[in-house]
Design a protein around this motif. Structure first.
Motif, PDB file in Angstrom:
ATOM      1  N   CYS A 145       4.003   7.466  11.752  1.00  0.00           N
ATOM      2  CA  CYS A 145       3.235   6.219  11.787  1.00  0.00           C
ATOM      3  C   CYS A 145       2.140   6.262  10.729  1.00  0.00           C
ATOM      4  N   VAL A 146       1.824   5.079  10.202  1.00  0.00           N
ATOM      5  CA  VAL A 146       0.765   4.947   9.213  1.00  0.00           C
ATOM      6  C   VAL A 146      -0.380   4.167   9.844  1.00  0.00           C
ATOM      7  N   GLY A 147      -1.554   4.761   9.869  1.00  0.00           N
ATOM      8  CA  GLY A 147      -2.710   4.112  10.473  1.00  0.00           C
ATOM      9  C   GLY A 147      -3.531   3.341   9.459  1.00  0.00           C
ATOM     10  N   LEU A 148      -4.190   2.289   9.926  1.00  0.00           N
ATOM     11  CA  LEU A 148      -5.126   1.514   9.090  1.00  0.00           C
ATOM     12  C   LEU A 148      -4.511   1.121   7.753  1.00  0.00           C
ATOM     13  N   ASN A 149      -3.304   0.539   7.808  1.00  0.00           N
ATOM     14  CA  ASN A 149      -2.601   0.240   6.559  1.00  0.00           C
ATOM     15  C   ASN A 149      -2.628  -1.234   6.185  1.00  0.00           C
ATOM     16  N   TYR A 150      -3.363  -2.055   6.925  1.00  0.00           N
ATOM     17  CA  TYR A 150      -3.580  -3.450   6.516  1.00  0.00           C
ATOM     18  C   TYR A 150      -5.063  -3.619   6.225  1.00  0.00           C
TER      19      TYR A 150
ATOM     20  N   GLU B  33       5.609   2.928  -1.545  1.00  0.00           N
ATOM     21  CA  GLU B  33       4.555   3.939  -1.648  1.00  0.00           C
ATOM     22  C   GLU B  33       4.556   4.846  -0.414  1.00  0.00           C
ATOM     23  N   ILE B  34       4.777   4.267   0.752  1.00  0.00           N
ATOM     24  CA  ILE B  34       4.792   5.052   1.987  1.00  0.00           C
ATOM     25  C   ILE B  34       5.937   6.058   1.986  1.00  0.00           C
ATOM     26  N   VAL B  35       7.160   5.599   1.676  1.00  0.00           N
ATOM     27  CA  VAL B  35       8.312   6.492   1.674  1.00  0.00           C
ATOM     28  C   VAL B  35       8.122   7.608   0.651  1.00  0.00           C
ATOM     29  N   SER B  36       7.684   7.235  -0.531  1.00  0.00           N
ATOM     30  CA  SER B  36       7.474   8.235  -1.583  1.00  0.00           C
ATOM     31  C   SER B  36       6.419   9.256  -1.168  1.00  0.00           C
ATOM     32  N   TYR B  37       5.301   8.773  -0.620  1.00  0.00           N
ATOM     33  CA  TYR B  37       4.205   9.666  -0.232  1.00  0.00           C
ATOM     34  C   TYR B  37       4.655  10.656   0.827  1.00  0.00           C
ATOM     35  N   ILE B  38       5.294  10.164   1.883  1.00  0.00           N
ATOM     36  CA  ILE B  38       5.708  11.056   2.974  1.00  0.00           C
ATOM     37  C   ILE B  38       6.720  12.085   2.470  1.00  0.00           C
TER      38      ILE B  38
ATOM     39  N   ASP C 228      -0.242  -7.746   2.926  1.00  0.00           N
ATOM     40  CA  ASP C 228      -1.617  -7.266   3.127  1.00  0.00           C
ATOM     41  C   ASP C 228      -1.675  -5.751   3.306  1.00  0.00           C
ATOM     42  N   MET C 229      -0.515  -5.087   3.263  1.00  0.00           N
ATOM     43  CA  MET C 229      -0.519  -3.625   3.375  1.00  0.00           C
ATOM     44  C   MET C 229      -1.317  -2.995   2.232  1.00  0.00           C
ATOM     45  N   ILE C 230      -2.065  -1.964   2.564  1.00  0.00           N
ATOM     46  CA  ILE C 230      -2.784  -1.200   1.537  1.00  0.00           C
ATOM     47  C   ILE C 230      -1.788  -0.355   0.741  1.00  0.00           C
ATOM     48  N   PHE C 231      -0.880   0.288   1.448  1.00  0.00           N
ATOM     49  CA  PHE C 231       0.204   1.069   0.831  1.00  0.00           C
ATOM     50  C   PHE C 231       1.507   0.386   1.207  1.00  0.00           C
ATOM     51  N   ASN C 232       2.254  -0.077   0.198  1.00  0.00           N
ATOM     52  CA  ASN C 232       3.480  -0.820   0.497  1.00  0.00           C
ATOM     53  C   ASN C 232       4.618   0.132   0.882  1.00  0.00           C
TER      54      ASN C 232
ATOM     55  N   ASN D 215     -14.044  -1.954  11.235  1.00  0.00           N
ATOM     56  CA  ASN D 215     -15.156  -1.324  10.511  1.00  0.00           C
ATOM     57  C   ASN D 215     -14.800   0.064   9.982  1.00  0.00           C
ATOM     58  N   ALA D 216     -13.534   0.205   9.584  1.00  0.00           N
ATOM     59  CA  ALA D 216     -13.075   1.482   9.030  1.00  0.00           C
ATOM     60  C   ALA D 216     -13.032   1.390   7.498  1.00  0.00           C
ATOM     61  N   ALA D 217     -13.262   2.517   6.858  1.00  0.00           N
ATOM     62  CA  ALA D 217     -13.167   2.558   5.403  1.00  0.00           C
ATOM     63  C   ALA D 217     -11.717   2.356   4.977  1.00  0.00           C
ATOM     64  N   ILE D 218     -11.533   1.721   3.816  1.00  0.00           N
ATOM     65  CA  ILE D 218     -10.183   1.556   3.275  1.00  0.00           C
ATOM     66  C   ILE D 218      -9.654   2.938   2.879  1.00  0.00           C
ATOM     67  N   PRO D 219      -8.529   3.377   3.428  1.00  0.00           N
ATOM     68  CA  PRO D 219      -8.042   4.732   3.146  1.00  0.00           C
ATOM     69  C   PRO D 219      -7.674   4.925   1.677  1.00  0.00           C
ATOM     70  N   LEU D 220      -7.936   6.124   1.174  1.00  0.00           N
ATOM     71  CA  LEU D 220      -7.521   6.484  -0.176  1.00  0.00           C
ATOM     72  C   LEU D 220      -6.086   7.002  -0.181  1.00  0.00           C
ATOM     73  N   TYR D 221      -5.647   7.534   0.932  1.00  0.00           N
ATOM     74  CA  TYR D 221      -4.288   8.030   1.113  1.00  0.00           C
ATOM     75  C   TYR D 221      -3.778   7.498   2.461  1.00  0.00           C
ATOM     76  N   PRO D 222      -2.468   7.371   2.615  1.00  0.00           N
ATOM     77  CA  PRO D 222      -1.949   6.937   3.916  1.00  0.00           C
ATOM     78  C   PRO D 222      -2.378   7.890   5.032  1.00  0.00           C
ATOM     79  N   ILE D 223      -2.851   7.301   6.129  1.00  0.00           N
ATOM     80  CA  ILE D 223      -3.228   8.083   7.305  1.00  0.00           C
ATOM     81  C   ILE D 223      -1.974   8.222   8.179  1.00  0.00           C
ATOM     82  N   LEU D 224      -1.505   9.445   8.345  1.00  0.00           N
ATOM     83  CA  LEU D 224      -0.251   9.672   9.060  1.00  0.00           C
ATOM     84  C   LEU D 224      -0.501  10.297  10.430  1.00  0.00           C
ATOM     85  N   PHE D 225       0.257   9.851  11.414  1.00  0.00           N
ATOM     86  CA  PHE D 225       0.316  10.508  12.707  1.00  0.00           C
ATOM     87  C   PHE D 225       1.739  10.359  13.216  1.00  0.00           C
TER      88      PHE D 225
END
Length: 302
Positions: A95-100, A241-246, A234-238, A108-118
């Motif tokens: 799962c990707v957190g905070l991705n919109y 990008e998500i598939v490539s990153y993981i 509106d995704m931060i990481f499309n 009130n969360a900072a825009i992630p620099l990298y995908p947040i994964l859980f």
């Protein structure tokens, strides 16, 4: 092509949604009656793991059956079926957190620099129409409409430009979240992995039918009221990008699923005095353009 899983005799069976609206083609029943059905995949996992060859075989078989005179005998009304999760045996649920962008802002969360994964586990899977138990240990269960990427080809160190060629298809998910458990510690696992907290479906739609996954409208509807209404743009990481990153950190295999994040409008994003979390009897639908709508009713656990 729209695939689904239905449960009969305690087994997962493969169905294909017919484009003319007749209903669901029961693949196993048709394969037992038609010549030339050798090698036709009989479960959604067999289709995914078999790659393009299995998908082509299934497509050709479906076309042959639907063009035959007796095909109506193998068409089932969708409303009469008990549906399971449209992906039944993922090796990994990532799962990707905070991705919109607007969702990050509302919480009130900072825009992630990298995908947040859980991650979640297979105990969280559920199907369209299935009741979802609200855990006894939580009073703050929230909804999250999400687009799911379903991997169809092994991916490791994949470039963004090639990432979507490793995708089998897409589906809807509700990334249910027990906020009181989720935010108890820095790790979100407890609040995300309660039983049936990842309803998937109703359909697994092949990538060719979806087209660009980064331009799809997405909604969450609770008791008839639209709570979330956004677009995957509106995704931060499309998606690529998500598939490539993981894939830089772990090998993705056919059947793995990736929940890509949720847009604004969740209960947690409201002022504390306005938060009304899900209650027994609430009916939640997740609707994404081209993917249909999955609906589940919340019930008291036990």
């Amino acid at each position: 092509m729209k695939l689904l899983t239905f449960i009969e005799n305690k087994k997962y069976n493969l169905g294909v949604h017919t484009e003319d609206g007749e209903g669901i083609l029961d693949i196993a029943a048709a394969a037992a009656a038609f010549e030339g059905a050798e090698g036709v995949p009989l479960t959604v996992q067999e289709v995914i793991e078999g790659g393009l060859a299995a998908l082509d075989k299934l497509r050709a078989f479906v076309e042959a059956v639907l063009s035959s005179d007796g095909h109506h005998a193998f068409i089932r009304p969708e409303s009469a079926l008990t549906l399971g999760p449209c992906v039944t045996h993922p090796n990994k649920i990532i799962c990707v957190g905070l991705n919109y962008r607007k969702h990050a802002e509302e919480t009130n969360a900072a825009i992630p620099l990298y995908p947040i994964l859980f991650n979640k586990f297979n105990n969280t899977l559920a199907g369209h129409g299935e009741d979802i138990p609200l855990p006894k240990v939580s009073s703050e269960v929230d909804y999250e409409a999400e687009l799911v990427i379903v991997i169809g080809k092994q991916a490791k160190y994949v470039a963004k430009e090639d990432a979507l060629s490793h995708v089998f298809g897409y589906c809807n998910a509700n990334d249910l979240s027990a906020r009181d458990l989720q935010l108890r510690t820095p790790q979100w696992l407890t609040g995300k992995s309660c039983d049936k907290f990842s309803p998937l479906g109703p359909y697994l739609v092949t990538a060719d039918e979806v087209g660009n996954p980064n331009e799809l409208s997405i909604k969450c509807i609770v008791n008839g009221e639209v709570r979330q209404g956004s677009n995957t743009s509106d995704m931060i990481f499309n998606c690529e990008e998500i598939v490539s990153y993981i894939s830089q950190y772990m090998t993705l295999v056919p059947g793995d699923i990736i929940l890509t994040g949720t847009p604004e409008g969740v209960v947690l994003g409201k002022p504390a005095e306005e938060r009304v979390y899900l209650q027994p009897g609430d009916v939640v639908s997740i609707e994404i353009e081209k993917l249909g709508s999955i609906t589940n009713t919340m019930v008291a656990e036990g």
